[in-house]
Write an enzyme that holds these catalytic residues in place. Sequence first.
Site, mmCIF file in Angstrom:
data_model
loop_
_atom_site.group_PDB
_atom_site.id
_atom_site.type_symbol
_atom_site.label_atom_id
_atom_site.label_comp_id
_atom_site.label_asym_id
_atom_site.label_seq_id
_atom_site.Cartn_x
_atom_site.Cartn_y
_atom_site.Cartn_z
ATOM 1 N N ASP A 67 0.816 -1.210 0.000
ATOM 2 C CA ASP A 67 0.000 0.000 0.000
ATOM 3 C C ASP A 67 0.856 1.269 0.000
ATOM 4 O OD1 ASP A 67 0.993 -0.393 2.569
ATOM 5 O OD2 ASP A 67 -0.959 -0.589 3.518
ATOM 6 N N ASN A 136 -7.529 -2.494 14.185
ATOM 7 C CA ASN A 136 -8.903 -2.835 13.808
ATOM 8 C C ASN A 136 -8.935 -4.040 12.869
ATOM 9 O OD1 ASN A 136 -7.881 -1.751 11.473
ATOM 10 N ND2 ASN A 136 -9.288 -0.007 11.369
ATOM 11 N N HIS A 138 -7.096 -4.380 10.103
ATOM 12 C CA HIS A 138 -6.826 -4.119 8.689
ATOM 13 C C HIS A 138 -5.537 -4.805 8.248
ATOM 14 C CE1 HIS A 138 -4.682 -0.047 9.606
ATOM 15 N NE2 HIS A 138 -3.750 -0.912 9.266
ATOM 16 N N GLU A 143 -9.650 -1.745 5.241
ATOM 17 C CA GLU A 143 -10.274 -1.406 6.516
ATOM 18 C C GLU A 143 -11.539 -2.237 6.735
ATOM 19 O OE1 GLU A 143 -8.741 0.420 8.536
ATOM 20 O OE2 GLU A 143 -8.094 2.352 7.761
HETATM 21 C C1 GLP Z 1 -0.285 0.576 8.587
HETATM 22 C C2 GLP Z 1 -0.021 -0.270 7.336
HETATM 23 C C3 GLP Z 1 -0.300 -1.739 7.566
HETATM 24 C C4 GLP Z 1 0.341 -2.179 8.870
HETATM 25 C C5 GLP Z 1 -0.280 -1.418 10.004
HETATM 26 C C6 GLP Z 1 0.204 -1.866 11.387
HETATM 27 O O1 GLP Z 1 -1.577 1.039 8.687
HETATM 28 N N1 GLP Z 1 -0.784 0.150 6.202
HETATM 29 O O2 GLP Z 1 0.185 -2.496 6.470
HETATM 30 O O3 GLP Z 1 0.177 -3.550 9.058
HETATM 31 O O4 GLP Z 1 0.040 -0.052 9.810
HETATM 32 O O5 GLP Z 1 1.297 -1.112 11.795
HETATM 33 P P1 GLP Z 1 2.226 -1.441 13.005
HETATM 34 O O6 GLP Z 1 3.073 -2.597 12.564
HETATM 35 O O7 GLP Z 1 3.016 -0.201 13.209
HETATM 36 O O8 GLP Z 1 1.351 -1.796 14.143
#
Ligand code: GLP
Length: 241
Positions: A67, A136, A138, A143
């Site tokens: 993404d 959440n 995702h 989402e």
């Molecule tokens: C972002 C990314 C996700 C990732 C998520 C969790 O929103 N788009 O791909 O998995 O964060 O992040 P973290 O690893 O910092 O908890």
Amino acid sequence: MRIYRTKDYDAMSQKAAEILAAQVTLKPDCVLGLATGSTPIGTYRKLIEWYEAGILDFSRVHTVNLDEYMGLPGTHDQSYRYFMQHNLFDHINIPRESTNVPDGTAADAQAECERYERVIAGLGRVSIQVLGMGHNGHIGFNEPADHFPLDTHPVDLTDTTINANARFFASRDEVPRRAITMGIRTILRARRILVVVSGEDKAEIVRKAFTGPVTPQVPASVLQLHPNVTLVGDEAALSKL
Ligand code: GLP
């Protein structure tokens, strides 16, 4: 599903990196699906170490990222292109043209999504897709919703995600409201999925995603349908499994 329970973040990073390193060793021209977020940073650091030690060679590897924020150029320090350069690509011998991240500045977002799907399809199947998980549930930026979005698409970020990611920006107002993300079908096409999770704050969503019903309200729950998922998490994140 295979689960590796590790004592802490470092051990989680080590295990996840071992799995990716094995993939690169077995198939030097593999396609790695990569993720951003704080969770995989330690994993990438290990890969860099092993590259520097002469153990790994990325010269024939291709990568596709999940993404990208819309509106941020790759030079912006919060763009996911910048994240990948900074945390991995600039430190290993992967040619820049072998790495793919959606272009968040494309004038026509839908056309960019279609281009990105073609890029992924052109590379053949992703050998292994790394995934972190949002609080959440995702994955990528898919989402919670009333359906599973299938292909790469533009998405409006939820308040939960904007709040969670605000810590990386000077203020909440600067967090982009939209992003481009691989869809659920795009993600599920990978031969193998490697989920990395760390910290007690992920324990509840990990439990829901892997033991609750498969529902687009918890996008990661769809991973229960994939035949080859490896979950690597520290004790805190797996404490409710
Ligand atoms: C972002 C990314 C996700 C990732 C998520 C969790 O929103 N788009 O791909 O998995 O964060 O992040 P973290 O690893 O910092 O908890």
